[in-house]
Design a protein around this motif. Structure first.
Motif, short mmCIF file in Angstrom:
data_model
loop_
_atom_site.label_atom_id
_atom_site.label_comp_id
_atom_site.label_asym_id
_atom_site.label_seq_id
_atom_site.Cartn_x
_atom_site.Cartn_y
_atom_site.Cartn_z
N ILE A 47 0.84 -1.20 0.00
CA ILE A 47 0.00 0.00 0.00
C ILE A 47 0.88 1.25 0.00
CG2 ILE A 47 -1.70 1.33 1.29
CD1 ILE A 47 -2.77 -1.34 2.35
N ILE A 80 -0.46 9.44 6.08
CA ILE A 80 -1.15 8.15 5.99
C ILE A 80 -0.47 7.18 6.97
CG2 ILE A 80 -1.75 6.22 4.49
CD1 ILE A 80 -1.46 8.31 2.14
N LEU A 90 -0.23 3.41 8.34
CA LEU A 90 -0.55 2.01 8.00
C LEU A 90 -0.16 1.13 9.21
CD1 LEU A 90 0.93 2.04 4.42
CD2 LEU A 90 -1.47 1.70 4.95
N TYR A 94 -4.88 10.10 7.37
CA TYR A 94 -5.63 8.88 7.04
C TYR A 94 -5.03 7.73 7.85
CZ TYR A 94 -7.63 11.30 3.03
OH TYR A 94 -8.31 12.18 2.23
N CYS A 95 -5.89 7.03 8.56
CA CYS A 95 -5.44 5.83 9.30
C CYS A 95 -5.99 4.61 8.60
CB CYS A 95 -5.94 5.86 10.75
SG CYS A 95 -5.09 7.05 11.75
N ILE A 96 -5.07 3.77 8.16
CA ILE A 96 -5.51 2.54 7.50
C ILE A 96 -5.18 1.37 8.43
CG2 ILE A 96 -5.26 1.06 5.49
CD1 ILE A 96 -4.49 3.56 3.91
N GLN A 97 -6.21 0.74 8.96
CA GLN A 97 -5.99 -0.40 9.87
C GLN A 97 -6.04 -1.69 9.07
OE1 GLN A 97 -8.93 -1.00 12.96
NE2 GLN A 97 -7.43 -2.08 14.25
N TYR A 106 -10.64 7.18 8.83
CA TYR A 106 -10.30 5.83 9.26
C TYR A 106 -10.70 4.84 8.18
CZ TYR A 106 -10.85 1.36 11.65
OH TYR A 106 -10.80 0.04 11.99
N LEU A 107 -9.78 4.03 7.80
CA LEU A 107 -10.06 3.00 6.81
C LEU A 107 -9.62 1.66 7.41
CD1 LEU A 107 -8.49 4.71 3.71
CD2 LEU A 107 -10.89 4.69 4.31
N SER A 133 -9.05 -2.55 6.55
CA SER A 133 -9.03 -3.54 5.49
C SER A 133 -8.45 -4.83 6.01
CB SER A 133 -8.19 -3.03 4.33
OG SER A 133 -8.04 -4.07 3.38
N LEU A 156 -9.93 2.49 -1.86
CA LEU A 156 -9.36 3.78 -1.46
C LEU A 156 -9.98 4.93 -2.26
CD1 LEU A 156 -5.57 2.96 -0.84
CD2 LEU A 156 -7.45 3.10 0.79
N ARG A 168 -13.26 5.67 -0.65
CA ARG A 168 -13.14 6.36 0.62
C ARG A 168 -12.51 7.74 0.46
NH1 ARG A 168 -14.20 3.46 5.03
NH2 ARG A 168 -14.52 5.59 5.76
#
Lengths: 649, 308
Positions: free
Chosen positions: B113, B192, B194, B218-221, B284-285, B287, B301, B304
């Motif tokens: 990512i 961002i 990750l 952006y927080c991608i969990q 917050y995302l 996946s 993405l 979102r």
């Protein structure tokens, strides 16, 4: 170090240790896994616990269990003890007295009405119940001892054995029982597996005959005397003596002597009734102070056989001694034949006994007589019927005398009996070294100063009783042979100074009474005490049956029937025509001052120590801290399980 | 560490890069740039797009006076135009031990990512900053611009390893990471993050450092399938679970009820992270790594709003 209960410990170890190890391994057997974070897992566990409806309870349960453990340990630390009926130990002997005094109703069972024996049985049953895995044997004793149950752990057998013990009217002799128990105790001590001493519980009222012997010591057993019947003061008026004698000059005149003892704490007034063959002939009031005794005498004219019964009407605790019975023998005096060349000492000694007839006969004349006519009832010279006793003075008859005999300086031709002359070089003048003072023939005979010139050497058969012993062997002996007794004195009367001493006429008198009067002696009546053995002459038949308080059926051997050990007082009667009077009716009495005395002894003597009686019960204190320790361990295991199950859910 | 992570081409294939060319990173805010670029800046400047008028003051460039307006109103006004600058894109990659878990691996997935987003940013002349985080920010690569540093970026990503020293567990400290990130990242821009966000610390305090107005965060969990469905990862039965990061042990007997409770807790935790993000104005995302990577970038993405 000894382990009192190693089997139990092993069983517990066998259960708990594998269980603990198994649980330990169960805990270790978890698989290891690696996760990114234990955060959510822990939170999930906590959530489940929180949401579980029993969570609160679970937490409280742990607390409760921990408290229980603590309490149990604290209690164990306090060494708790309980009072139990007894601590019988591993091996126990229960010895129950079933003598006459145990039939007293005083101090019986608490429910009332029971005898001391019933109370003793109850106590014995309590002991058996408290055995707890141990082994016990049951014995009962009175005149003799009886093992009613060998050593066993079977409680049912033991209980049955105790219940089956029957009361008797006998005297109590503990020695024999203790001897028997001691043997078992020694065997027990020799057994390596048993490390505790055998415990002997004697359940008795302590009224035990010691016969003036040293009390027996138990070598490897502990004795506990459990007092029976101490709850209440006894009340008993007992006939302790009843005897009849005929007058020497007027044999038809019978004098009766009776003695009564009051062992109670209150003075007793009662009526003493004498009855002859069931018919009351005399009633006398008696007053006996507490602990005192009274004597009464009666005179009767009674030439024939009769049944004399003496009884009192005081209703007391023991019935066996409220009545005494005698079977009066027909009046009889002796006919004596003296075979002698002439002996003034002997003639006057026999005459002084008061014989009916004394015939002096030379040896030659004696040998010419038909032996059958010399026997009792055989020879009729117009005055009598044969002879009861034949006395030989320095003469050995060729044949065995047909009646009881007394020989001086010669021996009748009996098998095994021989009088040898004195050896050359032996001491000429000899003393009598020892004599049997207990034998009826030697009663009141003192031979201390008697000097004998060259006494012969008596060789006696095995069944003979040696009555006196000199330097060279037996001097006086009694040889029983075919229902007759032959007494042999091993020296010539004129070769000694014996006729000069008082002991000589006493000896002759003893011989006359014992041999000629069938052992009745001065007694004119025949009576037995309980526990005594009766030998009854039976002329024909193979069996004799006596009925009465108990039925006794005995075989006849060699013209005799032996009735061993009467258990109950009363009159035993036989209808057998071959049994002559007075033996057709056998009177059995207690007549024992010790058994009639119902006061309970505080101790019994065993060995050098006294066994003090335990009044209430054989109760002992037993420590029970182990129970609490075990409980604590058990609760700890449960608590640990619950604690570890927190993760299992 | 699997072999895949060491091969640069496994992070981005050329075909995938071509499909990325059509996209660009979007920012919800108009942020100041550092250099001339393709993004509208807060600054007024020289572009052709009119922005506003203001009164003329002495010294102003006479070329920007609106003369037509002067003719109508008889007053002097100066015309202002929008400025176009570059956008700063910062990508923080969580390299803690917990990321090296699952199939597909979370760290690899995060690297891919990061590579895709970095590539997009560089292609559109944005300034790219890369941060590798563990206990704190342990490594960074700053101010990449243009297509030329793309291989450098990929190499940087490739060399990042999870902290797998089991004897010395170093638990990720998210708060410390965010604090350091805020210090290092002065320039306004898109940030961002990750990560799996499995942190035993205070998440709210950590995110506070990134709540500044100059960041568009952006927080991608990322979660592996083994985390959402523990049974598929063999987590069932009597287990002693060991935390990858701090070595913490938990003895559990995993039953269906416990898994259900765990899943509820996982959802609640994700919700908690989301709420904390929303409270700070952070997107917050979430996946799962089981989701195909191209679908994630090209569809999810975009949906979102991170890419456009």
């Amino acid at each position: 170090m000894s382990f009192l209960n190693p089997i139990m410990a092993l069983i517990a170890a066998g259960i708990t240790i594998p269980a603990l190890v198994a649980l330990y391994f169960l805990k270790l057997r978890r698989r290891n896994m690696v996760v990114p974070s234990t955060l959510l897992w822990k939170r999930a566990i906590q959530d489940l616990q929180v949401n579980s409806p029993f969570q609160k309870l679970r937490r409280n349960l742990l607390l409760l269990l921990q408290l229980l453990i603590l309490i149990a340990l604290l209690l164990a630390l306090a060494r708790p003890a309980t009072r139990t009926a007894a601590e019988p130990g591993q091996r126990v002997a229960i010895v129950i007295d079933h003598s006459a005094s145990m039939n007293a109703t005083s101090g019986g069972t608490t429910s009332g009405g029971g005898t001391r024996l019933d109370a003793a049985k109850d106590k014995a049953l309590e002991l058996i119940d408290a055995l707890a895995g141990g082994q016990a044997m049951v014995l009962c004793f009175a005149q003799s001892v009886k093992v009613v149950q060998q050593t066993t752990g079977d409680v049912t057998l033991l209980r049955r054995a105790v219940r089956d013990i029957e009361p008797t009217d006998q005297r109590s002799h503990l020695d024999e029982a203790l001897k028997l128990v001691d043997e078992f105790a020694l065997a027990n001590a020799a057994d390596a597996s048993s490390e505790s001493k055998m415990r002997v519980y004697v359940l008795s009222d302590g009224r035990i005959h010691t016969d003036q012997q040293e009390p027996l010591a138990l070598r490897s057993a502990e004795l506990t005397y459990v007092k029976i019947g101490a709850e209440r003061q006894p009340d008993n008026l007992g006939i302790v003596s009843f005897a009849a004698r005929r007058d020497a000059d007027k044999p038809q005149l019978v004098r009766l002597h009776a003695r009564l003892n009051n062992c109670g704490v209150n003075p007793v007034e009662a009526n003493l009734t004498l009855s002859i063959d069931g018919q009351a002939v005399n009633v006398q009031p008696v007053q006996v102070s507490p602990g005192g005794s009274v004597q009464r005498q009666f005179e009767l004219t009674m030439p024939d056989s009769a049944l004399l019964r003496l009884s009192h009407d005081h209703g007391d605790d023991l019935t066996a001694d409220n009545e005494a019975v005698l079977v009066l023998a027909p009046s009889r005096r002796l006919s004596v034949l003296l075979v002698s060349e002439g002996n003034a000492f002997l003639g006057s000694a026999v005459a002084s006994v008061g014989v009916k007839r004394l015939v002096v006969m030379s040896p030659q004349k004696y040998e010419n007589q038909d032996p059958a006519t010399l026997a009792r009832g055989g020879w009729d010279d117009g005055q009598g019927e044969g002879f009861d006793v034949i006395i030989f003075d320095s003469y050995a008859p060729r044949k065995v005398p047909p009646a009881d005999s007394l020989s001086f300086g010669a021996a009748p031709p009996l098998t095994g009996l021989e009088l040898k002359p004195a050896r050359d070089g032996e001491q000429e003048w000899q003393y009598v070294l020892d004599w049997d003072r207990a034998d009826p023939l030697m009663r009141y005979v003192v031979l201390d100063d008697v000097v004998i010139h060259k006494p012969g050497r008596l060789v006696v058969p095995a069944e003979a009783r040696v009555l006196a012993t000199g330097l060279s062997g037996p001097v006086i002996a009694a040889v029983p042979r075919e229902r007759l007794q032959h007494v042999v004195v091993g020296f010539n009367l004129l070769d000694s100074y014996w006729p000069m001493y008082v002991s000589f006429p006493v000896f002759v008198s003893n011989v006359m009474r014992t041999l000629g009067l069938d052992g009745l002696g001065d007694e004119a009546a025949l009576a037995y005490s309980t526990g005594q053995v009766a030998t009854v002459p039976v002329t024909a038949g193979t069996e004799v049956i006596y009925t009465g308080p108990a039925t006794m059926k005995r075989p006849v051997r060699h013209g005799e029937a032996v009735l061993e050990s009467f258990e109950k007082v009363g009159v035993y009667v036989t209808s057998n025509p071959d049994v002559s009077a007075p033996f057709d009716r056998l009177a059995v009495n207690l007549l024992d001052a010790l058994e009639s005395d119902l006061r309970v002894a505080d101790k019994i003597e065993v060995g050098a120590v006294d066994a003090r009686g335990q009044v209430a019960t054989a109760s002992v204190r037993r420590e029970v801290w182990r129970w609490f320790a075990w409980a604590a361990l058990g609760v700890l295991l449960i608590e640990w399980l619950i604690y570890t199950r927190r993760m299992h859910l | 560490m699997s072999e895949q992570l060491t091969q640069p081409e496994t992070l981005l294939s050329s075909s995938f890069m071509r499909s990325l060319d059509r996209l660009d990173i979007l920012s919800r805010k108009i942020l100041r740039g550092k250099q001339q670029g393709e993004r509208r800046s807060k600054k007024k400047g020289q572009s052709i797009e009119f922005a506003d008028y203001r009164n003329y003051v002495v010294g102003d460039d006479l070329r920007f006076i609106d003369w037509n307006l002067y003719a109508r109103l008889d007053r002097l006004f100066v015309r202002l135009f929008m400025e176009e600058e570059d956008l700063s894109v910062s990508i923080a990659l969580d390299c803690s031990a917990s990321m090296d878990y699952g199939d597909p691996n979370k760290l690899l997935y995060a690297k891919r990512i990061a590579a895709a987003l970095g590539y997009l940013a560089l292609v559109h002349y944005n300034r790219v900053n890369l941060y590798a985080c563990n206990v704190t920010v342990v490594d960074h690569l700053s101010s990449l611009r243009g297509r030329r540093p793309i291989p450098r970026m990929l190499a940087f990503l490739q060399q990042q390893q999870p902290n797998s020293d089991e004897s010395l567990p170093a638990p990720g400290n998210f708060e410390q990471t965010c604090k350091k990130l805020a210090i290092l990242q002065r320039q306004p821009g898109v940030v961002i993050l990750l990560s799996d966000f499995f942190d035993k610390g205070d998440l709210s305090a950590a995110l506070r450092y990134l709540a500044a107005d100059r960041y568009d965060v952006y927080c991608i969990q990322l979660l592996s399938p083994q985390e959402t469905e523990p049974a598929s990862g063999g987590i069932i039965g009597d287990l002693r679970l060991r935390d990858m990061e701090d070595g913490d042990l938990a003895e559990v007997s995993v039953t269906a009820a416990l898994i259900k409770r765990y899943q509820k807790n996982l959802q609640a935790y994700c919700r908690h992270v989301r709420e904390q993000c929303l409270r700070r104005g952070i997107v917050y995302l979430m996946s799962e790594t089981s989701l195909p990577f191209d679908s994630l970038v090209l569809k999810y993405l975009r949906q979102r709003g991170l890419l456009g």
